[in-house]
Motif scaffolding. Structure first.
Motif, short mmCIF file in Angstrom:
data_model
loop_
_atom_site.label_atom_id
_atom_site.label_comp_id
_atom_site.label_asym_id
_atom_site.label_seq_id
_atom_site.Cartn_x
_atom_site.Cartn_y
_atom_site.Cartn_z
N THR A 156 0.84 -1.20 0.00
CA THR A 156 0.00 0.00 0.00
C THR A 156 0.88 1.25 0.00
N GLY A 157 0.55 2.16 -0.87
CA GLY A 157 1.24 3.44 -0.92
C GLY A 157 2.72 3.33 -1.22
N PRO A 158 3.39 4.45 -1.39
CA PRO A 158 4.84 4.40 -1.57
C PRO A 158 5.46 3.99 -0.23
N GLU A 159 6.17 2.89 -0.23
CA GLU A 159 6.70 2.34 1.02
C GLU A 159 5.58 2.26 2.05
N GLY A 160 4.48 1.67 1.63
CA GLY A 160 3.28 1.61 2.47
C GLY A 160 3.46 0.88 3.77
N TYR A 161 2.48 1.01 4.62
CA TYR A 161 2.51 0.41 5.95
C TYR A 161 2.04 -1.04 5.95
N GLU A 162 1.44 -1.48 4.87
CA GLU A 162 0.95 -2.85 4.79
C GLU A 162 1.40 -3.46 3.47
N THR A 163 1.70 -4.75 3.52
CA THR A 163 1.99 -5.51 2.32
C THR A 163 1.20 -6.80 2.40
N TYR A 164 0.38 -7.02 1.38
CA TYR A 164 -0.41 -8.24 1.31
C TYR A 164 0.25 -9.18 0.33
N ALA A 165 0.39 -10.45 0.72
CA ALA A 165 0.97 -11.46 -0.16
C ALA A 165 -0.12 -12.47 -0.51
N VAL A 166 -0.30 -12.68 -1.81
CA VAL A 166 -1.23 -13.69 -2.29
C VAL A 166 -0.37 -14.79 -2.90
N VAL A 167 -0.45 -15.98 -2.30
CA VAL A 167 0.35 -17.12 -2.74
C VAL A 167 -0.55 -18.05 -3.55
N PHE A 168 -0.06 -18.42 -4.74
CA PHE A 168 -0.81 -19.31 -5.62
C PHE A 168 -0.12 -20.67 -5.71
N ASP A 169 -0.91 -21.72 -5.84
CA ASP A 169 -0.33 -23.03 -6.07
C ASP A 169 0.01 -23.15 -7.56
N GLY A 170 0.51 -24.29 -7.99
CA GLY A 170 0.92 -24.49 -9.37
C GLY A 170 -0.20 -24.40 -10.38
N ASN A 171 -1.46 -24.44 -9.93
CA ASN A 171 -2.62 -24.35 -10.82
C ASN A 171 -3.24 -22.96 -10.85
N GLY A 172 -2.59 -21.97 -10.20
CA GLY A 172 -3.12 -20.61 -10.19
C GLY A 172 -4.27 -20.41 -9.24
N VAL A 173 -4.38 -21.27 -8.22
CA VAL A 173 -5.43 -21.15 -7.21
C VAL A 173 -4.80 -20.58 -5.94
#
Length: 157
Positions: A53-70
């Motif tokens: 979020t934002g430039p050098e934001g206060y939060e970072t969300y990580a979305v991890v996908f398996d090998g099938n894009g789920v």
């Protein structure tokens, strides 16, 4: 290693970033809802999209996908729990990157590499997290510094 991270992230909260459902939501749904990620990387056969979020934001969300894009997991990663997982002399650069996302700043000084993130541990009182690595690539020091609020006084008389 990353699978353990995804499992631990899932265990720490039921609320998932963007309302995505692990095991059901797809990469195309994430892209349609959240837009282009701020960073994309691959680790241990999994694709990881980061949304900072934002430039050098206060939060970072990580979305991890398996090998099938789920979606395997989708969580905020700049957390107290993840910071506590940093163990000087044991935690490596890649593991640090997987735990906290891309740092806002990276610099080298006196043979040590240092990464910094801005974050709000309790949702207020912004801090700067400083993680230094030794020449062996392991965390050598973890420091938290209160961030100045209201601007700098530099250059004022």
């Amino acid at each position: 290693m990353l699978s353990a991270l995804a499992a631990s992230l899932a265990a720490f909260g039921c609320v998932s970033y963007g309302g995505f459902t692990p095991g059901a939501s797809t990469a195309s749904e994430v892209r349609a809802t959240s837009g282009r990620p701020t960073d994309v990387r691959f680790s241990s056969g999994e694709e990881i999209w980061e949304y900072a979020t934002g430039p050098e934001g206060y939060e970072t969300y990580a979305v991890v996908f398996d090998g099938n894009g789920v979606v395997r997991s989708a969580q905020q990663v700049l957390t107290e729990d993840n910071i506590r997982r940093l163990v000087p002399g044991k935690t490596a650069r890649e593991e640090t990157r997987n735990l906290l996302g891309r740092p806002g700043d990276v610099y080298e000084m006196n043979g040590s590499e240092t990464w910094e993130w801005r974050f709000k541990p309790q949702g207020f009182a912004p801090e700067i997290l400083v993680v230094s690595f030794g020449s062996d690539g392991l965390v050598s020091r973890v420091t938290r510094v209160m961030e100045s609020v209201g601007g700098s006084r530099r250059g004022r008389r």
